[in-house]
Design an enzyme around this catalytic site. Structure first.
Site, PDB file in Angstrom:
ATOM      1  N   PHE A 162     -77.013  36.227 -19.143  1.00 38.72           N
ATOM      2  CA  PHE A 162     -76.929  37.118 -19.856  1.00 38.72           C
ATOM      3  C   PHE A 162     -77.132  38.604 -19.630  1.00 38.72           C
ATOM      4  CE2 PHE A 162     -77.753  39.535 -23.805  1.00 38.72           C
ATOM      5  CZ  PHE A 162     -76.666  39.292 -24.627  1.00 38.72           C
ATOM      6  N   ASP A 212     -81.565  42.628 -12.934  1.00 41.73           N
ATOM      7  CA  ASP A 212     -81.507  42.793 -14.075  1.00 41.73           C
ATOM      8  C   ASP A 212     -83.138  42.455 -14.783  1.00 41.73           C
ATOM      9  OD1 ASP A 212     -81.346  43.000 -16.911  1.00 41.73           O
ATOM     10  OD2 ASP A 212     -79.279  42.107 -16.917  1.00 41.73           O
ATOM     11  N   LYS A 230     -84.411  47.825 -23.161  1.00 38.63           N
ATOM     12  CA  LYS A 230     -85.300  47.143 -24.090  1.00 38.63           C
ATOM     13  C   LYS A 230     -86.660  48.027 -23.961  1.00 38.63           C
ATOM     14  CE  LYS A 230     -83.011  42.823 -24.416  1.00 38.63           C
ATOM     15  NZ  LYS A 230     -82.263  43.148 -25.559  1.00 38.63           N
TER      16      LYS A 230
END
Length: 402
Positions: A141, A226, A255
């Site tokens: 994801f 990531d 984030k």
């Protein structure tokens, strides 16, 4: 109609149903706790998918944002501003890199990483134009743009969005042999999550990341990590790659970099890689804006102390010890994770992940399910041990294991 019912009805009627939120309407929050419009309090055990690593309304971060709001919030990159240089320098130092390219959302940072890897492949490695390939992992994801969902294996994320962007090869996560076979002369990068969050906090086999690092170095391929969810303290280290002593060629961050205040993302890499960009080749109106830089600078300062990494390590050890007892009792089939991050596979006899999440909500704890039977636990790193234990007690009660 209650305030909760009114808010949910308005959202259902007027917003696209691209999410299936739990039926709670949050009105305020502080630290690890949220309060709904009816005044009920809930322990936040999700932390905005790690965007709230430092808790809700962290005083240092809100003070930094308020101070910057009184000065300047946006200039665009048409001009310099007085927070940009410090942000780039300090984030590069935190990452052990030379340069950063700031964006806003995690998906934008992943898109930037893809573009950067291709540019490097053509200009430095000498891959023929239009032939660059990036190897990715199953169950990944990385975001939801059309390019990113082109290499997703999740039908819900991918269906109905074709035609898809070519240039990606998908291999099983954790399978170094398959990855080795996929890397060829046109491969410019391997893009991986050190821990697959959305997939259920899936851990790679021991030595896998180190093997990826060795392979990419030998083959002249960029290793892109990531760390949007796994980075910035969540696993007990600044970056999850550190647990295997691995330093990738490029970090993708987001984030928690915005402290739960504003969206901030970036890629960090060497000058050889990011120094390839020339004016006009990539950009973002809001990327690296003064407000974002002010908040992110405070995040970087907080991470430098090591305090939050240590909390994630100590409380994470406690979390996994307690969850391990549940796994041995039949209510939980498996537990995975590292630091203050866990994927908990619920025994189907006790309900789906969604049903358990709803029951926990009724007991004052907020989590989120994924892939049917799994719930994810990722409380803010500022959570107290007492509150963490209380949340675990509610889970035991819901599962009938108390």
């Amino acid at each position: 109609m209650t305030s909760t019912e009114h808010s949910i009805a308005a959202a259902e009627a007027h917003s696209a149903h691209n999410y299936h939120p739990l039926p709670v309407v949050v009105a305020s929050a502080d630290g690890a706790w949220m309060t709904d419009v009816e005044g009920r309090r809930y322990l936040d055990m999700l932390a905005g998918y790690s965007a709230l690593n430092f808790g809700h309304r962290n005083r240092r971060l809100t003070d930094a944002a308020k101070a910057q709001l009184e000065r300047v919030t946006l200039t665009s990159r048409a001009f310099h501003h007085d927070r940009f240089g410090d942000f780039c320098a300090q984030l590069a130092e935190l990452c052990g890199k030379e340069m950063v390219l700031p964006m806003n959302t995690g998906a934008e940072a992943v898109e930037t990483a893809v573009k950067t890897a291709r540019k490097w492949g053509y200009r430095v490695k000498g891959v023929p134009d239009g032939r660059a390939k990036i190897v990715v992992a199953e169950n990944n994801f990385h975001g939801r743009t059309t390019t990113i969902v082109s290499f997703s294996t999740d039908p819900e994320a991918r269906a109905d969005y074709g035609p898809y962007t070519p240039g990606f090869e998908i291999v099983p996560y954790g399978d170094l042999d398959a990855l080795t076979a996929a890397v060829d002369e046109n491969t410019v990068a391997v893009l991986l999550e050190p821990i697959q969050g959305e997939a259920g906090v899936l851990m790679p086999p021991p030595g896998y990341l180190a093997g990826v690092r060795e392979l990419t170095r030998e083959r002249g391929v960029l290793f892109i990590a990531d760390e949007i969810q796994s980075g910035l303290g969540r696993t007990g280290r600044t970056f999850a790659c550190e647990h295997e002593g691995v330093v990738p060629d490029m970090y993708v961050l987001g984030k928690a970099l915005g402290g739960g205040v504003v969206p901030v993302s970036a890629v960090a890499a060497s000058r050889e890689v990011l120094g390839l960009y020339r004016p006009g080749e990539h950009g973002s109106t809001f990327g690296g804006n003064p407000l974002a830089c002010a908040v992110a600078l405070e995040v970087i300062a907080m991470l430098r102390t090591g305090e939050f990494q240590q909390r994630a390590t100590e409380l994470g050890d406690h979390l996994h010890s307690e969850l391990g007892l549940l796994a041995g009792g039949g209510a939980v089939d498996a537990v995975r994770g590292r630091g203050l991050w866990a994927g908990v596979d619920i025994n189907p006899a006790h309900g789906t992940g969604r049903e358990i999440s709803e029951k926990l909500m009724a007991h004052g704890v907020l989590v989120k399910d994924t892939h049917g039977s799994t719930i994810r636990l990722a409380p803010p790193l500022v959570i107290s041990k007492e509150d963490l234990d209380w949340g675990l007690d509610q889970l035991r009660t819901v599962l009938g294991a108390g």
